[in-house]
Every structure is written in C-alpha cells, then in structure tokens.
Design an enzyme around this catalytic site. Structure first.
Site, mmCIF file in Angstrom:
data_model
loop_
_atom_site.group_PDB
_atom_site.id
_atom_site.type_symbol
_atom_site.label_atom_id
_atom_site.label_comp_id
_atom_site.label_asym_id
_atom_site.label_seq_id
_atom_site.Cartn_x
_atom_site.Cartn_y
_atom_site.Cartn_z
ATOM 1 N N ALA A 63 1.266 -1.873 1.188
ATOM 2 C CA ALA A 63 0.673 -0.693 0.472
ATOM 3 C C ALA A 63 0.536 0.474 1.617
ATOM 4 O O ALA A 63 0.178 0.300 2.686
ATOM 5 C CB ALA A 63 -0.368 -0.589 -0.334
ATOM 6 N N LEU A 65 2.960 2.870 2.794
ATOM 7 C CA LEU A 65 4.079 3.501 3.490
ATOM 8 C C LEU A 65 4.734 4.235 2.471
ATOM 9 O O LEU A 65 5.147 5.327 2.643
ATOM 10 C CB LEU A 65 4.874 2.386 4.086
ATOM 11 N N ASN A 112 -5.664 4.963 10.983
ATOM 12 C CA ASN A 112 -5.319 5.840 10.258
ATOM 13 C C ASN A 112 -6.675 6.203 9.131
ATOM 14 O O ASN A 112 -7.414 5.358 9.206
ATOM 15 C CB ASN A 112 -3.897 5.287 9.189
ATOM 16 N N MET A 114 -5.898 8.312 6.475
ATOM 17 C CA MET A 114 -5.265 9.048 5.384
ATOM 18 C C MET A 114 -5.884 9.686 4.375
ATOM 19 O O MET A 114 -6.019 10.660 3.923
ATOM 20 C CB MET A 114 -3.962 8.490 5.116
ATOM 21 N N SER A 177 -9.826 -0.280 1.338
ATOM 22 C CA SER A 177 -9.480 1.036 2.347
ATOM 23 C C SER A 177 -10.926 1.511 2.904
ATOM 24 O O SER A 177 -11.759 1.824 2.145
ATOM 25 C CB SER A 177 -8.800 2.035 1.654
ATOM 26 N N THR A 180 -12.058 5.933 1.828
ATOM 27 C CA THR A 180 -12.648 6.512 0.818
ATOM 28 C C THR A 180 -14.034 6.036 0.860
ATOM 29 O O THR A 180 -14.492 4.874 0.641
ATOM 30 C CB THR A 180 -11.793 6.084 -0.319
ATOM 31 N N LYS A 219 -7.178 -6.478 -3.078
ATOM 32 C CA LYS A 219 -6.861 -6.305 -1.689
ATOM 33 C C LYS A 219 -8.221 -6.329 -1.058
ATOM 34 O O LYS A 219 -8.984 -5.476 -1.232
ATOM 35 C CB LYS A 219 -6.281 -5.059 -1.437
ATOM 36 N N GLY A 270 -1.990 -3.568 13.116
ATOM 37 C CA GLY A 270 -1.299 -4.099 14.153
ATOM 38 C C GLY A 270 -1.771 -5.129 14.910
ATOM 39 O O GLY A 270 -2.765 -5.828 14.488
ATOM 40 N N GLY A 299 -1.167 -7.150 11.113
ATOM 41 C CA GLY A 299 -0.556 -7.636 12.312
ATOM 42 C C GLY A 299 0.427 -8.454 12.602
ATOM 43 O O GLY A 299 0.674 -9.281 13.483
HETATM 44 C C1 FMN Z 1 -0.851 4.711 7.667
HETATM 45 C C2 FMN Z 1 -1.347 3.604 6.841
HETATM 46 C C3 FMN Z 1 -1.608 3.817 5.485
HETATM 47 C C4 FMN Z 1 -2.068 3.006 4.719
HETATM 48 N N1 FMN Z 1 -2.485 2.999 3.669
HETATM 49 C C5 FMN Z 1 -2.737 2.266 2.545
HETATM 50 C C6 FMN Z 1 -3.156 2.377 1.232
HETATM 51 O O1 FMN Z 1 -2.849 3.631 0.665
HETATM 52 N N2 FMN Z 1 -3.290 1.560 0.449
HETATM 53 C C7 FMN Z 1 -3.889 0.113 1.150
HETATM 54 O O2 FMN Z 1 -3.970 -0.812 0.339
HETATM 55 N N3 FMN Z 1 -3.535 -0.267 2.247
HETATM 56 C C8 FMN Z 1 -2.935 0.897 3.087
HETATM 57 N N4 FMN Z 1 -2.644 0.487 4.410
HETATM 58 C C9 FMN Z 1 -3.137 -0.842 4.956
HETATM 59 C C10 FMN Z 1 -1.809 -1.626 5.109
HETATM 60 O O3 FMN Z 1 -1.187 -1.756 3.803
HETATM 61 C C11 FMN Z 1 -2.011 -2.899 5.803
HETATM 62 O O4 FMN Z 1 -3.079 -3.685 4.812
HETATM 63 C C12 FMN Z 1 -2.824 -2.872 7.231
HETATM 64 O O5 FMN Z 1 -2.133 -1.892 7.792
HETATM 65 C C13 FMN Z 1 -2.459 -4.144 7.754
HETATM 66 O O6 FMN Z 1 -1.231 -4.589 8.040
HETATM 67 P P1 FMN Z 1 -0.338 -4.230 9.327
HETATM 68 O O7 FMN Z 1 -1.378 -4.560 10.528
HETATM 69 O O8 FMN Z 1 1.126 -4.929 9.270
HETATM 70 O O9 FMN Z 1 -0.110 -2.514 9.329
HETATM 71 C C14 FMN Z 1 -2.207 1.587 5.217
HETATM 72 C C15 FMN Z 1 -1.965 1.263 6.486
HETATM 73 C C16 FMN Z 1 -1.490 2.169 7.487
HETATM 74 C C17 FMN Z 1 -0.991 1.889 8.778
#
Ligand code: FMN
Length: 347
Positions: A63, A65, A112, A114, A177, A180, A219, A270, A299
């Site tokens: 989620a 992206l 982030n 966001m 997240s 919020t 989540k 990451g 990651g």
């Molecule tokens: C820019 C950005 C925005 C994200 N927005 C959300 C979101 O709106 N909802 C959510 O559940 N996770 C969000 N995530 C978290 C990712 O879905 C994921 O759980 C987290 O980045 C760990 O995975 P990764 O290391 O592969 O990025 C966001 C991550 C990034 C980098």
C-alpha cells in the site's frame, strides 16, 4: 542492464514525489503496449490460496504507492499477483506539507511522512468501477482521516469497508502508519478489540445483504514489544481476521541516523527495516502457526530477502521501497527465484 537502471540516475535527480508521479504516468503509457513482465503468464507452482482467495503468484504491491487506484492497469502489467491500493480515507485530504518523502540511497532506504494524502474513497471507488475483468487479486487499504476524532476512528474504517466491499477482493485495516496522530494506538488493548468487533458486525451485515464475505487483513507496525505482538496476535485470531500484514515502516532511525535525511521525521522503509520486519514475521509465525496467514512486507530488495520472508513463515510478500531502488525487474527476479525453489512453499 535493464531500462530502469538507466533511468534511475535521472529519476533520482528529481524530487522523490515528482519522480514517483512521472514513473507511474510513464508506466500507464507503456502498459498500453502490453504486459511488461515476461514471467507474467500463469505458473501453477506459483499459485497460492490465502484468505480463501486464489493468488496467481505471491508477489504483491504494498500500500501507499497507488493511493487512489489511478494506476492499477499499469501496475498489473508488471506481473504482480496482487495489488494493494490506498491507504484511502473516507474524505479527501492533502496529507502533510512537502517535502515529505526522502531518499537515503546509501542505505537503500526511504523516510516518508506523507500523512495519507489521498483523494478520498469515492474517487478510488470510481476507479475500481472502471476496471475490467482482472487476473490479479485486488486489496484496498483503509485508514482514518486526520481530523476524525480518535473516539470516532472506527466509523471511518466502517465507511471504507462498506464502500469498497463489492469491488475489492480483500481489505486491509491500516493501524500502523506512523504519520497519522493516534493511529498506532488503535493496535492495542480495548481499542483494537472494539474496532475488530465493529468491523466483524459490519462485515456480517454486508455479507447478509450482498452474499459476499470480504476477507480482512490487519497491517501492523514493526515497533512492538514481544508482549504487545503476542496480545495483538491473539486478538486478531479471536476476531477471525483473515491475515496479518507485517510490517509497516519503522520509527527507529538508528541505522540511518548519521546519513543525510536520516533525521527526518517519518517512517523508515527499505533495507534497514528488513531484519526487524522479518523478525516480526518469525515471531508471529511462532505465535500463530497456521491460524492466521502472514503477508510479509519490509525491506525486500532482492530474491534472497523474499525467500527469507517465506522461510520465516510468510505466505505472501509485498514490495515498495525495493521497487524504487531496483525497479520493476525485482518482481521478475523474485518470481524466477521462486520458480527455481519450488514456489512460495519454502518452509
Ligand atoms: C512513500 C511511502 C508511502 C506509504 N504509504 C503507505 C500507506 O498509505 N499505507 C500503508 O499501509 N503503508 C504505506 N507505506 C508502507 C509500505 O506499504 C510498506 O509497509 C513499508 O514501506 C515497508 O516495505 P518496504 O520496505 O518494501 O518499503 C508507505 C511507504 C512509503 C515508502
């Protein structure tokens, strides 16, 4: 050398959000030419059933992206077995002021904050209604509006559930997240118990009305003590949730503290999140056995990271930051490696 590794230095010169929008718009155009992943055809050994749904392969998009579901056909052309759109809130909201997304290339990481910038659930619903027949599983990740008072947060999730239940294959309740205020408090104790009870009541009513019981995933954050995790896991099982997604981003910035942008507020994703997140998957699997499927996220930057998640107990995986650093080729690389190792059943 693939196309993305040529484009990446150019994209990385742009502000991260501008690069994000440019990439997704280009993807939409490219996808109109046809499938973009040579491994996109069906491989029975990659198919897997989770939450009562048949996933064509276990590699999904995390989620955040595609928050508004504006790019689903383009993303599907990359060969994901499932795509999770959102987080979406009942009403549109702008999110935090920019800049709010930071690259830390030395650590293959992002920070982030966001803050659930999104166009609201009705915009997403309109996009989902336009989709034709699908060959992938579609999840919708639900959140609460920033200005919804904490004691009414449950209503926001119920609204989201009702609006998307006929269009999504599953929904995710995002309680993790970090951007919020108060959201992560919903992960614990009475607040979690009440939220899951209300969701179940609503789901039962919707199932009676429409003849469709929608699976619900929750989540969670990686920043939990073993006791909190255990309490949470028991609560999810008690309330017959269908899956747990582990994990969201971390508030622990120790690994990047000395690097440029390492001190920015927000969630870290990451490579520095990988082991922490895999540890949570392993702990959850010990606690839950096969009672609740685990969707691992956090990651995954190469095929061996993906295999580690399956070995730790995951049934499905999701990617985000890995796509920014490695490009869409990562999906194909992981799928090829899973095909060689006999599918996702690596345990
Ligand atoms: C820019 C950005 C925005 C994200 N927005 C959300 C979101 O709106 N909802 C959510 O559940 N996770 C969000 N995530 C978290 C990712 O879905 C994921 O759980 C987290 O980045 C760990 O995975 P990764 O290391 O592969 O990025 C966001 C991550 C990034 C980098």
């Amino acid at each position: 050398m693939n196309l993305y590794s040529l484009l990446r230095p150019l994209l990385f010169r742009l502000d991260p959000e501008t690069a994000h929008h440019l990439t997704l718009t280009s993807l939409d155009l490219l996808a109109k030419l046809g499938p973009l992943n040579p491994l996109r055809q069906r491989f029975p050994s990659l198919e897997t059933e989770v939450m009562g749904l048949r996933f064509p392969n276990p590699v999904g998009l995390a989620a955040g992206l595609d928050k508004n579901g504006d790019h689903i056909p383009g993303l599907a052309a990359l060969g994901f077995g499932f795509i999770e759109v959102g987080t979406v809130t009942p009403r549109p909201q702008p999110g935090n002021p920019r800049p709010r997304l930071f690259r830390i290339p030395q650590a293959q990481a992002l920070i982030n904050r966001m803050g659930f910038n999104n166009l609201g659930v009705d915009h997403l619903v309109a996009n989902l209604e336009k989709l034709g027949p699908r060959s992938f599983i579609l999840g919708v990740n639900l959140g609460k509006n920033k200005d919804t008072p904490q004691d009414q947060a449950v209503e926001d999730y119920l609204t989201g559930l009702e609006k998307v239940c006929l269009l999504a294959d599953y929904v995710t309740i995002n309680l993790s997240s970090p951007n919020t205020p108060g959201l992560r408090d919903l992960q614990h104790g009475q607040a979690l118990d009440t939220l899951l009870s209300r969701l179940n009541e609503k789901r039962a009513r919707l199932a009676e009305k429409h003849g469709k019981r929608i699976p619900i995933a929750v989540k969670i954050a990686p920043d939990l003590t073993p006791e909190q995790l255990s309490e949470q896991a028991q609560c999810l099982v008690r309330h017959a949730m269908d899956a747990v997604i582990a994990t969201n981003t971390t508030l622990d910035h120790t690994a990047v503290a000395s690097l440029p942008h390492g001190g920015e507020n927000g969630g870290l994703s990451g490579a520095p999140l990988r082991d922490k997140s895999t540890g949570i998957v392993r702990q959850l699997h010990r606690l839950l056995g096969n009672d609740l499927p685990i969707i691992a996220c956090g990651g995954i930057l190469d095929a061996s990271d993906a295999l580690d998640k399956f070995k730790a107990g995951a049934r499905l995986i999701q990617l985000y930051t890995g796509l920014i650093y490695r490009g869409p080729k990562l999906i194909e690389t992981i799928m090829a490696s899973l095909l060689r190792s006999g599918g996702a059943r690596t345990r």
